[in-house]
Design an enzyme around this catalytic site. Structure first.
Site, PDB file in Angstrom:
ATOM      1  N   HIS A   1       0.831  -1.208   0.000  1.00  0.00           N
ATOM      2  CA  HIS A   1       0.000   0.000   0.000  1.00  0.00           C
ATOM      3  C   HIS A   1       0.864   1.257   0.000  1.00  0.00           C
ATOM      4  CE1 HIS A   1      -3.269   2.779   1.108  1.00  0.00           C
ATOM      5  NE2 HIS A   1      -2.372   3.326   1.925  1.00  0.00           N
ATOM      6  N   GLU A   2       1.870   1.300   0.867  1.00  0.00           N
ATOM      7  CA  GLU A   2       2.733   2.480   0.919  1.00  0.00           C
ATOM      8  C   GLU A   2       3.506   2.654  -0.377  1.00  0.00           C
ATOM      9  OE1 GLU A   2       2.168   4.564   3.076  1.00  0.00           O
ATOM     10  OE2 GLU A   2       1.012   3.277   4.422  1.00  0.00           O
TER      11      GLU A   2
ATOM     12  N   HIS B   1       1.609   4.526  -2.972  1.00  0.00           N
ATOM     13  CA  HIS B   1       1.759   5.983  -2.940  1.00  0.00           C
ATOM     14  C   HIS B   1       3.008   6.414  -3.705  1.00  0.00           C
ATOM     15  CE1 HIS B   1      -1.615   6.662  -0.367  1.00  0.00           C
ATOM     16  NE2 HIS B   1      -1.105   6.007   0.657  1.00  0.00           N
TER      17      HIS B   1
ATOM     18  N   HIS C   1       3.181   8.889  -6.878  1.00  0.00           N
ATOM     19  CA  HIS C   1       4.100  10.023  -6.969  1.00  0.00           C
ATOM     20  C   HIS C   1       4.896   9.974  -8.266  1.00  0.00           C
ATOM     21  CE1 HIS C   1       7.650  12.447  -5.077  1.00  0.00           C
ATOM     22  NE2 HIS C   1       6.848  13.208  -5.791  1.00  0.00           N
TER      23      HIS C   1
END
Length: 219
Positions: free
Chosen positions: A87-88, A91, A95
């Site tokens: 999940h991280e 991100h 980006h």
């Protein structure tokens, strides 16, 4: 009501993470290894995966380009570790690909910091001034509400950012075979409850904003 819902969702999330932290992932990879593989599979080599203190303190920092994983997630070999790490990294992929909702949220950060710091004080000042100057008090209340609205907008924009990161994570875990069918369902379940914490926060902020607006109308 939202406080009760928030407590229920938070407790359920903690229970799911605790449950899936005990289920070893079939790929045998740690959270750090999962994160690094997902980054590399997306052609991202300038993001570092590091360990950070605490529990559920996991986050992606776009300024330092680091995926920060809590110690249990970083070294864990479980469904929970894989889900949170992926999940991280979702991100980080957002980006790298200039995902518009993440870009929009990042641009709002400076204004939201001002709004969250001053909105309550400005609202309080407006209520006090209302007692002896209705016109000025109304305008100060309006400014306070506008400042608070920034935090509400930030919460609402956060929703597609978080749900999209989870969708990217689950899709990658499944397509690469990092998780099998049952494991993928567990990862999806954990991330579903994590996303609901943001949903409740956004709805709570929206309800508070509407309350402030209705108060302005009454005066």
């Amino acid at each position: 009501m939202f406080m009760v819902l928030s407590l229920i969702v938070s407790q359920t999330l903690n229970a799911r993470i605790a449950k899936y932290s005990k289920v070893r992932i079939s790929s045998g990879l740690t959270g750090r290894e999962i994160a690094e593989k997902m980054l590399h599979d997306h052609g991202i080599y300038d993001v570092q995966v590091i360990s950070t203190p605490g529990t559920l303190t996991d986050h992606y920092n776009p300024e330092t380009k680091t995926v920060n994983l809590s110690q249990d997630i970083y070294s864990g070999v479980s469904i929970a570790s894989a889900a949170v790490a992926a999940h991280e990294c979702g991100h980080a992929v957002q980006h790298a690909t200039a995902y518009r909702w993440l870009t929009m949220r990042s641009k709002l950060v400076p204004m939201v910091q001002i709004g969250s710091k001053w909105s309550q004080w400005v609202l309080l000042a407006g209520l006090v001034i209302l007692t002896f100057s209705h016109f000025i008090g109304q305008w100060i209340l309006f400014i306070g509400i506008a400042l608070f609205a920034l935090t509400t907008l930030f919460s609402l924009i956060t929703l597609p950012v978080e749900y999209n990161a989870s969708a990217r994570a689950v899709a990658w875990l499944d397509s690469t075979g990092m998780t099998n069918g049952q494991e993928n369902d567990m990862a999806k379940d954990a991330l579903k409850w994590a996303a609901r914490t943001y949903l409740i926060a956004a709805l709570s902020s929206l309800a508070t904003l509407l309350y402030y607006l209705s108060f302005l109308d009454r005066n």
